[in-house]
Motif scaffolding. Structure first.
Motif, PDB file in Angstrom:
ATOM      1  N   ILE A  96       5.444  33.422 -25.543  1.00  0.00           N
ATOM      2  CA  ILE A  96       6.165  32.532 -24.636  1.00  0.00           C
ATOM      3  C   ILE A  96       5.801  32.745 -23.172  1.00  0.00           C
ATOM      4  CG2 ILE A  96       8.228  33.966 -24.231  1.00  0.00           C
ATOM      5  CD1 ILE A  96       8.327  30.299 -25.344  1.00  0.00           C
ATOM      6  N   GLY A  97       5.288  33.941 -22.848  1.00  0.00           N
ATOM      7  CA  GLY A  97       4.890  34.220 -21.466  1.00  0.00           C
ATOM      8  C   GLY A  97       3.391  34.169 -21.257  1.00  0.00           C
ATOM      9  N   ASP A  98       2.647  33.726 -22.280  1.00  0.00           N
ATOM     10  CA  ASP A  98       1.183  33.625 -22.200  1.00  0.00           C
ATOM     11  C   ASP A  98       0.570  34.947 -21.737  1.00  0.00           C
ATOM     12  OD1 ASP A  98      -1.267  32.395 -22.457  1.00  0.00           O
ATOM     13  OD2 ASP A  98      -1.261  31.592 -20.415  1.00  0.00           O
ATOM     14  N   ALA A 105      10.281  35.211 -30.174  1.00  0.00           N
ATOM     15  CA  ALA A 105       9.516  35.518 -28.966  1.00  0.00           C
ATOM     16  C   ALA A 105      10.056  36.775 -28.304  1.00  0.00           C
ATOM     17  CB  ALA A 105       9.555  34.352 -27.974  1.00  0.00           C
ATOM     18  N   PRO A 113      10.105  37.919 -24.326  1.00  0.00           N
ATOM     19  CA  PRO A 113       9.750  37.476 -22.973  1.00  0.00           C
ATOM     20  C   PRO A 113       9.031  38.581 -22.207  1.00  0.00           C
ATOM     21  CG  PRO A 113      12.087  37.987 -23.096  1.00  0.00           C
ATOM     22  CD  PRO A 113      11.560  38.088 -24.498  1.00  0.00           C
ATOM     23  N   PRO A 150      14.855  36.940 -18.462  1.00  0.00           N
ATOM     24  CA  PRO A 150      14.470  36.384 -19.756  1.00  0.00           C
ATOM     25  C   PRO A 150      14.999  34.982 -20.032  1.00  0.00           C
ATOM     26  CG  PRO A 150      16.265  37.949 -20.042  1.00  0.00           C
ATOM     27  CD  PRO A 150      15.876  38.006 -18.583  1.00  0.00           C
ATOM     28  N   TYR A 189      12.690  31.920 -20.478  1.00  0.00           N
ATOM     29  CA  TYR A 189      11.824  32.029 -21.654  1.00  0.00           C
ATOM     30  C   TYR A 189      12.614  31.753 -22.935  1.00  0.00           C
ATOM     31  CZ  TYR A 189       8.596  34.006 -18.289  1.00  0.00           C
ATOM     32  OH  TYR A 189       7.777  34.178 -17.205  1.00  0.00           O
ATOM     33  N   LEU A 233      13.149  28.030 -23.082  1.00  0.00           N
ATOM     34  CA  LEU A 233      11.938  27.319 -23.493  1.00  0.00           C
ATOM     35  C   LEU A 233      11.744  27.428 -24.997  1.00  0.00           C
ATOM     36  CD1 LEU A 233       9.277  25.834 -23.081  1.00  0.00           C
ATOM     37  CD2 LEU A 233       8.232  28.005 -22.387  1.00  0.00           C
ATOM     38  N   LEU A 234      11.959  28.618 -25.559  1.00  0.00           N
ATOM     39  CA  LEU A 234      11.794  28.766 -27.001  1.00  0.00           C
ATOM     40  C   LEU A 234      12.814  27.914 -27.754  1.00  0.00           C
ATOM     41  CD1 LEU A 234       9.862  30.516 -28.834  1.00  0.00           C
ATOM     42  CD2 LEU A 234      11.920  31.834 -29.372  1.00  0.00           C
TER      43      LEU A 234
END
Length: 222
Positions: free
Chosen positions: A132-134, A165, A167, A173, A176, A179-180
């Motif tokens: 999720i944080g690439d 995920a 973060p 957090p 993130y 987003l998930l």
């Protein structure tokens, strides 16, 4: 850890989960507490089992295979979660041992798990892990690769129940987790494996169905 200390820690974590759930208009029963028992020996895990905890998470297939057969023989109702990265060549052992796999993250692993499930006749629930944080050092599929990976899972009949995920460390957090949760909604997945000892209350308020808690239950590792 004594039985009394284990029961006290477990009660405190459950109390915090319940409070976070109620504050966000959720039922505490929607949240499964997974006690992360990786690196802890069986004698450290048993007090939590006696206190009523039944869901446990392990990082490595080999460690779980050595630790859990005896514990499961002594205690009913154990649900074992794999929360560490899984090599494709360990898929057979993982399917035989675990009830839930949180770290499906690439096509080769999807294929290996599908073959293992067909061979064993066991169907552990599976989460797709999203990076999720690439972060290059972390497991998980890229956000952009998620639709294709989920399509492959559907094609081979892998039982995907949700997304997982972790973060980025040191950052707030909540964005993130949010987003998930949005990705899960977009793909019609009901479950979210998010939140650890330092942020599980935030995760609960943002829709976590599974929180993975180690330190708050077992104490700091030496």
């Amino acid at each position: 850890m004594s039985d009394a200390a284990a029961a006290e820690r477990l009660d405190e974590v459950r109390r915090r989960i319940d409070k976070a759930a109620r504050l966000s208009g959720r039922s505490p029963g929607e949240v499964t507490l997974v006690a992360i028992s990786k690196t802890h020996p069986a004698e450290a895990v048993a007090p939590l089992i006696r206190a009523g905890q039944r869901h446990f998470g392990e990082n490595k297939v080999q460690e779980a295979a050595a630790k859990w057969p005896g514990l499961r023989a002594a205690h009913d109702g154990i649900v074992l979660h794999l929360v560490g990265s899984l090599q494709s060549n360990k898929a057979e052992e993982a399917v035989a041992l675990f009830d839930v796999i949180h770290t499906v993250d690439r096509p080769s692993l999807v294929a290996a798990l599908a073959k293992a499930i067909a061979r064993h006749g066991r169907q552990p629930d599976c989460f797709v892990q999203v990076n999720i944080g690439d972060e290059p050092q972390k497991g998980g599929c890229a956000v952009a690769a998620l639709p294709a990976l989920l399509a492959q899972c559907r094609d081979v009949g892998l039982p995907i129940v949700g997304l997982m995920a972790i973060p980025p460390a040191g950052l707030e957090p909540a964005p993130y987790f949010a987003l998930l949760a949005e990705l899960a909604r977009r793909h019609d997945l009901a479950q979210l494996s998010i939140g650890m000892s330092g942020d599980f209350e935030t995760a609960v308020t943002l829709g976590a169905t599974h929180v993975r808690v180690g330190t708050a239950l077992f104490g700091e590792r030496s």
